[in-house]
Design a protein around this motif. Structure first.
Motif, PDB file in Angstrom:
ATOM      1  N   GLY A 243       0.833  -1.192   0.000  1.00 18.41           N
ATOM      2  CA  GLY A 243       0.000   0.000   0.000  1.00 18.41           C
ATOM      3  C   GLY A 243       0.869   1.244   0.000  1.00 18.41           C
ATOM      4  N   GLY A 244       0.232   2.399  -0.211  1.00 13.45           N
ATOM      5  CA  GLY A 244       0.963   3.653  -0.269  1.00 13.45           C
ATOM      6  C   GLY A 244       1.467   4.092   1.088  1.00 13.45           C
ATOM      7  N   GLY A 245       2.299   5.151   1.087  1.00  7.16           N
ATOM      8  CA  GLY A 245       2.881   5.625   2.334  1.00  7.16           C
ATOM      9  C   GLY A 245       3.198   7.101   2.303  1.00  7.16           C
ATOM     10  N   ASN A 246       3.650   7.601   3.447  1.00  5.95           N
ATOM     11  CA  ASN A 246       3.976   9.019   3.555  1.00  5.95           C
ATOM     12  C   ASN A 246       5.420   9.322   3.163  1.00  5.95           C
ATOM     13  OD1 ASN A 246       1.429   9.862   4.630  1.00  5.95           O
ATOM     14  ND2 ASN A 246       2.004   8.915   6.572  1.00  5.95           N
ATOM     15  N   GLY A 247       6.295   8.345   3.310  1.00  7.67           N
ATOM     16  CA  GLY A 247       7.700   8.594   3.061  1.00  7.67           C
ATOM     17  C   GLY A 247       8.121   8.420   1.617  1.00  7.67           C
ATOM     18  N   SER A 248       7.191   8.132   0.746  1.00  3.54           N
ATOM     19  CA  SER A 248       7.489   7.964  -0.680  1.00  3.54           C
ATOM     20  C   SER A 248       6.670   8.978  -1.464  1.00  3.54           C
ATOM     21  CB  SER A 248       7.164   6.535  -1.129  1.00  3.54           C
ATOM     22  OG  SER A 248       5.909   6.118  -0.628  1.00  3.54           O
ATOM     23  N   GLU A 249       7.275   9.541  -2.499  1.00  5.17           N
ATOM     24  CA  GLU A 249       6.697  10.717  -3.136  1.00  5.17           C
ATOM     25  C   GLU A 249       5.714  10.401  -4.250  1.00  5.17           C
ATOM     26  OE1 GLU A 249       8.317  14.975  -4.977  1.00  5.17           O
ATOM     27  OE2 GLU A 249       9.718  13.366  -4.447  1.00  5.17           O
ATOM     28  N   PHE A 250       5.829   9.249  -4.875  1.00  7.58           N
ATOM     29  CA  PHE A 250       5.105   9.027  -6.124  1.00  7.58           C
ATOM     30  C   PHE A 250       4.012   7.967  -6.026  1.00  7.58           C
ATOM     31  CE2 PHE A 250       9.478  10.400  -7.265  1.00  7.58           C
ATOM     32  CZ  PHE A 250       9.141  11.668  -7.715  1.00  7.58           C
ATOM     33  N   ASP A 251       3.536   7.667  -4.813  1.00  6.90           N
ATOM     34  CA  ASP A 251       2.429   6.714  -4.689  1.00  6.90           C
ATOM     35  C   ASP A 251       1.400   7.272  -3.717  1.00  6.90           C
ATOM     36  OD1 ASP A 251       4.373   6.325  -2.603  1.00  6.90           O
ATOM     37  OD2 ASP A 251       3.327   4.502  -2.020  1.00  6.90           O
ATOM     38  N   ILE A 253      -1.289   7.504  -0.856  1.00  7.18           N
ATOM     39  CA  ILE A 253      -1.289   6.737   0.385  1.00  7.18           C
ATOM     40  C   ILE A 253      -2.360   5.649   0.389  1.00  7.18           C
ATOM     41  CG2 ILE A 253      -2.844   8.297   1.622  1.00  7.18           C
ATOM     42  CD1 ILE A 253      -1.043   7.868   4.083  1.00  7.18           C
ATOM     43  N   ASP A 254      -3.460   5.865  -0.343  1.00  4.92           N
ATOM     44  CA  ASP A 254      -4.545   4.896  -0.356  1.00  4.92           C
ATOM     45  C   ASP A 254      -4.431   3.888  -1.498  1.00  4.92           C
ATOM     46  OD1 ASP A 254      -4.999   6.738  -2.361  1.00  4.92           O
ATOM     47  OD2 ASP A 254      -7.164   6.843  -2.031  1.00  4.92           O
ATOM     48  N   SER A 255      -3.346   3.931  -2.256  1.00 11.23           N
ATOM     49  CA  SER A 255      -3.237   3.064  -3.432  1.00 11.23           C
ATOM     50  C   SER A 255      -3.027   1.608  -3.045  1.00 11.23           C
ATOM     51  CB  SER A 255      -2.082   3.524  -4.332  1.00 11.23           C
ATOM     52  OG  SER A 255      -0.851   3.465  -3.641  1.00 11.23           O
ATOM     53  N   LEU A 256      -3.660   0.725  -3.801  1.00 13.38           N
ATOM     54  CA  LEU A 256      -3.422  -0.713  -3.674  1.00 13.38           C
ATOM     55  C   LEU A 256      -2.163  -1.064  -4.453  1.00 13.38           C
ATOM     56  CD1 LEU A 256      -7.029  -2.075  -4.110  1.00 13.38           C
ATOM     57  CD2 LEU A 256      -5.507  -2.741  -2.259  1.00 13.38           C
ATOM     58  N   GLN A 257      -1.285  -1.831  -3.841  1.00  9.44           N
ATOM     59  CA  GLN A 257      -0.012  -2.143  -4.492  1.00  9.44           C
ATOM     60  C   GLN A 257       0.202  -3.651  -4.522  1.00  9.44           C
ATOM     61  OE1 GLN A 257       3.117   0.364  -2.865  1.00  9.44           O
ATOM     62  NE2 GLN A 257       1.839   2.188  -3.067  1.00  9.44           N
ATOM     63  N   PHE A 258       0.688  -4.125  -5.641  1.00  7.44           N
ATOM     64  CA  PHE A 258       0.814  -5.530  -6.005  1.00  7.44           C
ATOM     65  C   PHE A 258      -0.568  -6.140  -6.253  1.00  7.44           C
ATOM     66  CE2 PHE A 258       5.122  -5.591  -3.895  1.00  7.44           C
ATOM     67  CZ  PHE A 258       5.838  -5.781  -5.076  1.00  7.44           C
ATOM     68  N   ARG A 259      -0.702  -6.820  -7.352  1.00  9.07           N
ATOM     69  CA  ARG A 259      -1.919  -7.547  -7.672  1.00  9.07           C
ATOM     70  C   ARG A 259      -2.034  -8.770  -6.753  1.00  9.07           C
ATOM     71  NH1 ARG A 259      -5.709  -5.562  -9.200  1.00  9.07           N
ATOM     72  NH2 ARG A 259      -6.468  -7.440 -10.233  1.00  9.07           N
ATOM     73  N   PRO A 260      -3.253  -9.264  -6.531  1.00  4.84           N
ATOM     74  CA  PRO A 260      -3.413 -10.431  -5.661  1.00  4.84           C
ATOM     75  C   PRO A 260      -2.540 -11.609  -6.068  1.00  4.84           C
ATOM     76  CG  PRO A 260      -5.547  -9.473  -6.143  1.00  4.84           C
ATOM     77  CD  PRO A 260      -4.560  -8.743  -7.002  1.00  4.84           C
ATOM     78  N   GLU A 261      -2.416 -11.844  -7.377  1.00  4.67           N
ATOM     79  CA  GLU A 261      -1.616 -12.986  -7.828  1.00  4.67           C
ATOM     80  C   GLU A 261      -0.124 -12.778  -7.541  1.00  4.67           C
ATOM     81  OE1 GLU A 261      -2.669 -10.453 -11.528  1.00  4.67           O
ATOM     82  OE2 GLU A 261      -3.660 -11.173  -9.688  1.00  4.67           O
ATOM     83  N   GLU A 262       0.322 -11.530  -7.548  1.00  6.74           N
ATOM     84  CA  GLU A 262       1.717 -11.256  -7.208  1.00  6.74           C
ATOM     85  C   GLU A 262       1.976 -11.519  -5.727  1.00  6.74           C
ATOM     86  OE1 GLU A 262       3.133  -7.690 -10.169  1.00  6.74           O
ATOM     87  OE2 GLU A 262       1.576  -7.196  -8.703  1.00  6.74           O
ATOM     88  N   ILE A 263       1.045 -11.081  -4.882  1.00  6.08           N
ATOM     89  CA  ILE A 263       1.207 -11.310  -3.442  1.00  6.08           C
ATOM     90  C   ILE A 263       1.171 -12.805  -3.129  1.00  6.08           C
ATOM     91  CG2 ILE A 263       0.260 -10.869  -1.143  1.00  6.08           C
ATOM     92  CD1 ILE A 263      -0.847  -8.229  -2.218  1.00  6.08           C
ATOM     93  N   ARG A 264       0.239 -13.523  -3.776  1.00  2.07           N
ATOM     94  CA  ARG A 264       0.171 -14.975  -3.544  1.00  2.07           C
ATOM     95  C   ARG A 264       1.478 -15.655  -3.957  1.00  2.07           C
ATOM     96  NH1 ARG A 264      -5.265 -14.425  -5.233  1.00  2.07           N
ATOM     97  NH2 ARG A 264      -4.690 -14.919  -7.397  1.00  2.07           N
ATOM     98  N   ALA A 265       2.069 -15.204  -5.040  1.00  2.34           N
ATOM     99  CA  ALA A 265       3.332 -15.790  -5.488  1.00  2.34           C
ATOM    100  C   ALA A 265       4.425 -15.565  -4.444  1.00  2.34           C
ATOM    101  CB  ALA A 265       3.749 -15.196  -6.824  1.00  2.34           C
ATOM    102  N   ILE A 266       4.472 -14.369  -3.880  1.00  2.00           N
ATOM    103  CA  ILE A 266       5.473 -14.070  -2.846  1.00  2.00           C
ATOM    104  C   ILE A 266       5.231 -14.917  -1.605  1.00  2.00           C
ATOM    105  CG2 ILE A 266       6.344 -12.264  -1.309  1.00  2.00           C
ATOM    106  CD1 ILE A 266       5.581 -10.241  -3.545  1.00  2.00           C
ATOM    107  N   VAL A 267       3.979 -14.968  -1.169  1.00  2.00           N
ATOM    108  CA  VAL A 267       3.637 -15.756   0.029  1.00  2.00           C
ATOM    109  C   VAL A 267       3.989 -17.224  -0.181  1.00  2.00           C
ATOM    110  CG1 VAL A 267       1.700 -16.626   1.403  1.00  2.00           C
ATOM    111  CG2 VAL A 267       1.864 -14.174   0.874  1.00  2.00           C
ATOM    112  N   ASN A 268       3.662 -17.763  -1.339  1.00  2.00           N
ATOM    113  CA  ASN A 268       3.942 -19.185  -1.589  1.00  2.00           C
ATOM    114  C   ASN A 268       5.440 -19.461  -1.669  1.00  2.00           C
ATOM    115  OD1 ASN A 268       1.261 -19.967  -1.584  1.00  2.00           O
ATOM    116  ND2 ASN A 268       1.000 -19.632  -3.776  1.00  2.00           N
ATOM    117  N   ALA A 269       6.195 -18.521  -2.237  1.00  2.00           N
ATOM    118  CA  ALA A 269       7.648 -18.693  -2.283  1.00  2.00           C
ATOM    119  C   ALA A 269       8.230 -18.675  -0.870  1.00  2.00           C
ATOM    120  CB  ALA A 269       8.280 -17.604  -3.136  1.00  2.00           C
TER     121      ALA A 269
END
Length: 488
Positions: A243-251, A253-269
């Protein structure tokens, strides 16, 4: 053994006569060093017992003090706890702790030991030598404030961990995540506008990216590669930006980051290596996407709603939130970059139900500071965090979050856990001997551990004199109480 050594010397002289004298010297000198090393190890083994007598105990789990106990530490672990004197045959360090409180060493669950200065200085003014020296100083300051374990959730701290474990520098146990993993224009993509993209342009312009602070990864092949690279380098868990944050300039704060399939791939790895994933998240849609993909540790999550909090508790997900993030001091901090203030105002407004939901549903909430900056800045922030958390949730909940609950989170690393010998965050037989002795009862007075109402405007940090003894891994780091070596 001596006959074998002499026989070997004769063979070397006959075989390598031009170099024999040099080689004989090396063999004899090396043998002498090995002998001294072995004797030193044996001597340390004989002197590795510590007997703490007449001490009160906070065990990290119960809101109570057990009075007048005796605790025997042997090598790295707590061997015996008794309400009677413990006899011990052999050399032992005795610590008379009458009237003092023994408690677990503190655990920081959201640290950044490699964030040793402002982001601007790190990006533009420091090389790896600057950063490495400051990391070592930072680690020691955490340990001397009573934090015997830090879960580092973003940055190149594997080398620091190895140096601490080898006894080269003093510091806490480290559970490193390695480079945080971000999508393009995610919270971890800290490039300037002029910096080229590592995948699109095939160039790494940004300094911290080259040093291993973060990976930019898009799509399943890239997120798998980034995850596996961290695991290869010694990560005990994986940290992503979801998700977005305060310490980064170009995203946003409310943005969704990484698609569900990307997160699942990371979790499974990560699961393939028997460990878990933590994620930077603020809002319910970010949190739910991550939890639904199998994530087990949500970092921050101040704007969580009731339905999502229920899911967190049902699934046994850990919550790592810094209370300084909801304080007025954060909003008014002169250290915030210009683009951060609007996001801070927004998230603090959206977090108005956070405290009530935590008190109602009691999730597995761990102590977290998210401290950034130089050594003194991080020290001020962690001492303020102790104060602010205790003000909001009480002393016991604060101490439990920094001891037994955090110890449970460390064990979530399963076979990737580098410290498998015993539990962390508790005073019980078989647990690691990571302990503090405090002048008074911290359940009644959190300031005994350095808690300070002041943060940004606090005076330069001084040692916490009420932490009298610090023991890590069965070794005395600090002892301001009378002790002596004795044989029984």
């Amino acid at each position: 053994m001596i006959k074998k050594l002499l026989s070997g010397i004769d063979w070397m002289r006959d075989t390598f006569s031009p170099y024999a004298n040099h080689m004989i010297f090396i063999v004899i000198f090396s043998s002498a060093l090995i002998s001294v090393a072995v004797q030193g190890q044996q001597g340390e083994a004989q002197l590795s017992a510590i007997l703490i007598e007449n001490v009160n105990i906070f065990d990290g789990k119960k809101d109570a003090i057990k009075a007048n106990r005796h605790v025997l530490l042997v090598n790295q672990q707590i061997e015996k706890i008794s309400d009677k004197a413990i006899p011990y045959q052999g050399d032992v360090v005795r610590i008379d702790a009458t009237g003092y409180t023994l408690m677990p060493g503190l655990i920081e669950s959201h640290g950044h030991l490699s964030m040793v200065d402002t982001l601007n200085n790190l990006k533009h003014h420091y090389d790896w030598v600057d950063i490495g020296v400051r990391q070592a100083a930072m680690a020691k300051s955490w340990l001397l404030d009573g934090f015997t374990t830090v879960r580092d959730v973003g940055g190149p701290t594997m080398g620091l961990k190895r140096s601490i474990d080898a006894g080269i520098v003093q510091g806490p146990r480290i559970y490193p995540s390695g480079a945080f993993i971000s999508q393009t224009s995610g919270h971890g993509d800290i490039r300037e506008r002029s910096d080229r993209h590592p995948s699109i342009d095939r160039v790494q312009d940004e300094h911290l990216q080259r040093l291993g602070y973060y990976y930019i990864a898009d799509g399943i092949p890239q997120v798998l590669a980034a995850t596996r690279a961290n695991l290869r380098n010694g990560a005990t868990q994986i940290k992503i930006m979801a998700g977005g944050g305060n310490g980064s300039e170009f995203d946003p704060i409310d943005s969704l980051q990484f698609r569900p399939e990307e997160i699942r791939a990371i979790v499974n790895a990560a699961k393939d290596w028997d460990t878990y994933v933590a994620a930077h998240v603020f809002y319910p849609d970010q949190i739910n996407r991550f939890i639904d993909a199998g994530g087990m540790s949500i970092e921050h999550a101040p704007a969580i709603d009731e339905a999502t909090m229920k899911k967190v508790v049902t699934k046994g997900v850990f919550l790592s939130m810094q209370m300084n993030g909801l304080s007025k001091e954060l909003k008014d901090s002169p250290f915030n970059p210009p683009y951060a203030k609007a996001g801070i105002v927004a998230i603090q407004k959206d977090a108005s139900n956070f405290v009530a939901l935590v008190k109602k549903y009691k999730p597995k909430m761990v102590f977290a500071t998210d401290a950034l900056g130089d050594r003194d800045t991080q020290t001020k922030q962690r001492r303020f965090e102790l104060y602010e958390r205790a003000r909001v949730f009480g002393n016991f909940e604060t101490l439990k979050s920094a001891t037994s609950v955090a110890g449970e989170l460390m064990r979530l690393t399963n076979r990737r856990n580098p410290y498998k010998l015993g539990k962390l965050g508790v005073v019980e037989e078989g647990a690691y001997a990571d302990l503090l002795i405090v002048a008074g009862n911290p359940l009644a007075d959190i300031s005994l551990l350095g808690a300070n109402k002041a943060w940004i405007k606090a005076e330069a940090p001084q040692p916490v004199e009420t932490i009298k003894v610090i023991i890590k891994d069965g070794k005395v780091i600090k002892n301001a109480l009378r002790n002596r070596n004795e044989s029984q």
